[in-house]
Design a protein around this motif. Structure first.
Motif, PDB file in Angstrom:
ATOM      1  N   ARG A 102      -0.123   2.705  -8.788  1.00 19.58           N
ATOM      2  CA  ARG A 102      -1.462   2.436  -8.244  1.00 19.58           C
ATOM      3  C   ARG A 102      -2.500   2.369  -9.363  1.00 19.58           C
ATOM      4  NH1 ARG A 102      -1.771   6.410  -4.947  1.00 19.58           N
ATOM      5  NH2 ARG A 102      -3.310   7.768  -5.916  1.00 19.58           N
ATOM      6  N   MET A 117       2.315   2.006  -3.358  1.00 21.12           N
ATOM      7  CA  MET A 117       1.319   2.484  -4.325  1.00 21.12           C
ATOM      8  C   MET A 117       0.765   3.855  -3.972  1.00 21.12           C
ATOM      9  SD  MET A 117      -0.639  -0.872  -5.804  1.00 21.12           S
ATOM     10  CE  MET A 117      -0.425  -2.161  -4.576  1.00 21.12           C
ATOM     11  N   PHE A 145      -8.340   0.932  -2.512  1.00 21.52           N
ATOM     12  CA  PHE A 145      -8.097   2.050  -3.428  1.00 21.52           C
ATOM     13  C   PHE A 145      -9.356   2.485  -4.172  1.00 21.52           C
ATOM     14  CE2 PHE A 145      -3.551   0.487  -3.321  1.00 21.52           C
ATOM     15  CZ  PHE A 145      -3.097   1.566  -2.577  1.00 21.52           C
ATOM     16  N   ALA A 173       0.835  -1.204   0.000  1.00 22.13           N
ATOM     17  CA  ALA A 173       0.000   0.000   0.000  1.00 22.13           C
ATOM     18  C   ALA A 173       0.865   1.248   0.000  1.00 22.13           C
ATOM     19  CB  ALA A 173      -0.921  -0.007   1.219  1.00 22.13           C
TER      20      ALA A 173
END
Length: 400
Positions: A253, A246, A366, A243
């Motif tokens: 991402r 990204m 996301f 995470a």
């Protein structure tokens, strides 16, 4: 002037001095094998891991009684005994089991977490990822009869060590006492109730199998702690690290969110190649064993396999090894996990479970409206596990 290296067939180029690793500094300062000859070459490390003469070492392997293989934890076994026991648990990690059983758990827990996240507007990444990892690993093991949240707290205190005081003896003693208390608490409040429940009504899980073959409570606790460390703790770090990369790299991402599952896996595996959670794996050669010349001799008989160095070996991973390149494995016609999950007989059995967890969680995270990283994680180092720990990463979103 920086040297730019064009990566053949990738359509991208990297500064030769580029380093995308987030844990390079702490690894350089703290990663030190506690025994053995260091092996840094990818091919040599892989040969050690695959060698039939090598035995499991590290993690207290030399002290554990394996005279009764049927009742010994699989982690400490080797050869035919290990192969036989791995075969009996393989079904718990099969791709079909992941898609038909564990994915349902992942979807349910992630939905619960993100509902709470959107309601509060803020959350801690390490807490959410650990809760998910605990839910899945608990189902594999059979620790499902007690409160998952309370069990996660007990295990977190028992297994985490990076942010505890190192240079204050009294404070360290207090922390160690708390860790011991929580380990005992975990046994009596989570493991024992599960043993009673599975004895009365066996299920399709590891605990039911261990009871069936007559394992002692001590052996069962050891198995539970092993799966907690391997299946819960490392998955938490993996998810938070992926995470973080990204969040800091919008293009990465976007590619992750636009990609099919295989491309998402490639991105996650490349992040893990750069940032493997454990720094070392250990193997030992018995005195009578004939070690291949390609491996070389170790004065102590123990080999410390440096996973991070092996995963940066340009002869295998290609140029600019410190750069994060999701196309790297495809270009090199290599397995994208490299040595991040080990290799050989003791290759991590649950690696695909962890990969599916990370993909499912991040794909859902996301998509949350207004998702952003408000606070990057603190990086700690566990001397006990020789691995990094990531804590206190705070994410926020548009509050419902």
């Amino acid at each position: 002037m920086a040297t730019i290296i064009e990566e053949q067939g990738s359509g991208s180029s990297f500064d030769a001095n580029r380093d995308d690793r987030k844990t390079a500094a702490i690894v350089a300062a703290r990663a030190k094998p506690d025994q053995g000859r260091q092996v840094k070459s990818f091919r040599q490390a892989r040969e050690v891991l695959r060698s039939p003469v090598m035995k499991q070492a590290g993690g207290g392997a030399e002290y554990f009684d394996i005279s009764d293989p049927e009742r010994a934890p699989v982690f400490f076994l080797d050869g035919a005994d290990h192969k036989k026991k791995r075969a009996t648990i393989a079904r718990f990690f099969a791709p079909r089991t992941i898609t038909t059983r564990y994915n349902l758990i992942m979807d349910r827990v992630i939905a619960e977490q993100l509902d709470a996240f959107r309601s509060a507007g803020t959350a801690r990444l390490d807490a959410m990822s650990f809760d998910l990892a605990v839910a899945v690993a608990a189902d594999i093991v059979g620790l499902t009869v007690t409160d998952r949240k309370k069990m996660a707290k007990r295990l977190n205190l028992s297994l985490s060590s990076a942010f505890f005081p190192r240079n204050r003896p009294i404070a360290r003693l207090i922390v160690q006492a708390k860790k011991l208390y929580n380990s005992i608490d975990f046994f009596y409040n989570d493991v024992k109730p599960a043993i009673r429940a599975r004895t009365a009504e066996p299920q399709d899980d590891l605990l039911s199998h261990l009871i069936k073959v007559g394992c002692s409570d001590k052996a069962i606790l050891m198995e539970c702690m092993t799966y907690a460390a391997a299946g819960m703790v490392t998955t938490r770090e993996f998810i938070v690290m992926a995470a973080w990369h990204m969040f800091d790299n919008p293009a990465l991402r976007e590619r992750f969110m636009a990609g099919e599952q295989d491309d998402q896996f490639a991105i996650l595996l490349e992040i893990l190649r750069l940032e493997p959670i454990a720094a070392f794996l250990y193997r030992s050669a018995p005195p009578e064993a004939e070690v291949p010349e390609t491996i070389g001799a170790s004065e102590s008989g123990v080999y410390a396999l440096c996973l991070r160095d092996a995963n940066l070996d340009e002869s295998v991973v290609g140029g600019c090894p410190h750069a994060l390149d999701p196309d790297r494995a495809a270009k090199m016609k290599a397995n994208g996990s490299f040595l991040s999950f080990g290799d050989g007989p003791h290759h991590c059995p649950g690696w695909q479970v962890a990969l599916h967890e990370a993909r499912a969680f991040l794909d859902a995270l996301f998509k949350v409206p207004g998702i952003r990283l408000d606070r990057a994680p603190d990086i700690g180092w566990s001397d006990m596990l020789q691995s990094y720990e990531l804590r206190n990463a705070v994410v926020s979103c548009d509050r419902e």
